[in-house]
Design a protein around this motif. Structure first.
Motif, mmCIF file in Angstrom:
data_model
loop_
_atom_site.group_PDB
_atom_site.id
_atom_site.type_symbol
_atom_site.label_atom_id
_atom_site.label_comp_id
_atom_site.label_asym_id
_atom_site.label_seq_id
_atom_site.Cartn_x
_atom_site.Cartn_y
_atom_site.Cartn_z
ATOM 1 N N TYR A 1 30.324 5.472 -41.549
ATOM 2 C CA TYR A 1 29.261 6.389 -41.967
ATOM 3 C C TYR A 1 29.647 7.817 -41.605
ATOM 4 C CZ TYR A 1 24.727 8.494 -42.742
ATOM 5 O OH TYR A 1 23.716 9.292 -43.218
ATOM 6 N N VAL B 1 23.359 1.619 -37.664
ATOM 7 C CA VAL B 1 24.310 1.525 -38.769
ATOM 8 C C VAL B 1 24.689 0.060 -38.923
ATOM 9 C CG1 VAL B 1 26.598 2.135 -39.618
ATOM 10 C CG2 VAL B 1 25.206 3.862 -38.476
ATOM 11 N N GLU C 1 23.147 3.518 -42.885
ATOM 12 C CA GLU C 1 22.497 4.132 -41.724
ATOM 13 C C GLU C 1 20.985 4.156 -41.892
ATOM 14 O OE1 GLU C 1 21.847 8.095 -39.108
ATOM 15 O OE2 GLU C 1 21.196 7.713 -41.163
#
Length: 302
Positions: free
Chosen positions: A197, A238, A244
């Motif tokens: 992420y 996450v 997320e």
């Protein structure tokens, strides 16, 4: 009477670069001057140009480096007296070409890459310094001394992606500055590494400064120091696939904390425990609070 101002379109210039000299005639009494302006390089006549709109211009190039002493003479008018300009020293430097090459392209993140910069000129071997321009480079940009017309720089800190890198020769009294064509340097993560992420700095948070906790399903839990809808940091999750979710946004209001800096601890019931650097009791003696210890339930309530 008249006075004559002489200007150059660029000074210094490189060999082969066009330059325009402009002579402007100032008349007294004010009026429209006619006649001609003779441009000279020392005692050599470069050209004679008819006056138009109280000025005359001549464009030329120089094949050799050096300083040329240019004057302009106004004449051929029955009403206004002739005049001569001050001497203009036109500096001509040897033209240069700069190139930059990479030892490996693409390269892997954190792997050393050697950049070789070469500066060439028909006027000799350039001396001086070059600067390598690397966008997204968080360190001082390297400035290197040339040796026999080249310089090398090694770094393993290139930003991941496709930074467009150039090298600029800064020039000196004899050689004109130049910039290389852009080099598209690919920088990739190793094949056994991937980013789950990327924080955007908005409501999802920014600047995670602590470690992570993991649950039995492979979800990761952490904090960001800043960001979130109130800009005071977040608690996030996450998933193993990189999705997320913001579980909580700190507000620094009504006893809430701000700026979490520690890894959250996960208990068997899914509660998260952690600390914030600021917020909480604003009467504790510090301007922005003394921080908090928080508990966050699986439902996201503090």
């Amino acid at each position: 009477g008249t006075t004559l101002d002489l200007t150059s379109s660029a000074n210094p210039i490189a060999t082969g670069q066009p330059v325009t000299f402009t002579a402007t005639i100032n008349t007294q009494p004010s009026g429209n001057a006619t006649g001609t302006v003779k441009f000279k390089n020392g005692t050599t006549i470069m050209g004679t140009v008819a006056v138009s709109g109280n000025s005359a211009s001549l464009t030329t190039t120089y094949g050799n480096a050096g300083t040329y002493f240019i004057t302009a003479t106004y004449s051929d008018n029955s009403f206004y007296e002739p005049s001569v300009s001050y001497i203009l020293g036109q500096v001509v430097q040897a033209a240069t070409t700069t190139t930059i090459a990479s030892s490996q392209n693409p390269s892997q993140n954190r792997s050393p890459v050697i950049f070789t910069v070469t500066v060439a000129s028909t006027g000799g071997t350039p001396t001086g310094t070059v600067q390598i321009n690397i966008p997204g480079y968080y360190y001082q940009l390297p400035t290197l001394a040339l040796s026999a017309g080249s310089a090398q720089y090694t770094t393993s800190l290139l930003p991941v992606g496709n930074p467009v890198i150039t090298a600029s020769y800064l020039g000196n009294a004899d050689f004109f500055p130049s910039t290389s064509p852009p080099l598209n340097q690919g920088v990739k993560f190793p094949s056994n590494f991937s980013v789950l992420y990327n924080f955007t700095g908005g409501n999802d948070g920014a600047s995670p400064q602590a470690g992570l906790s993991q649950d039995s399903q492979g979800n990761l839990y952490g904090t960001t120091y800043i960001g979130g809808s109130s800009s005071y940091g977040t608690v996030f999750k996450v998933s193993a696939s990189g999705q997320e979710t913001v579980l909580y946004t700190f507000t620094a209001a009504n006893g809430d904390g701000a700026y979490p800096t520690a890894r959250p601890i996960l208990d068997a019931q899914g509660n998260l425990y952690g600390t914030t650097e600021a917020g909480g009791d604003l009467n504790c003696g510090y301007f922005f609070g003394c921080g908090t210890v928080f508990k966050l339930s699986p439902a996201g309530s503090e």
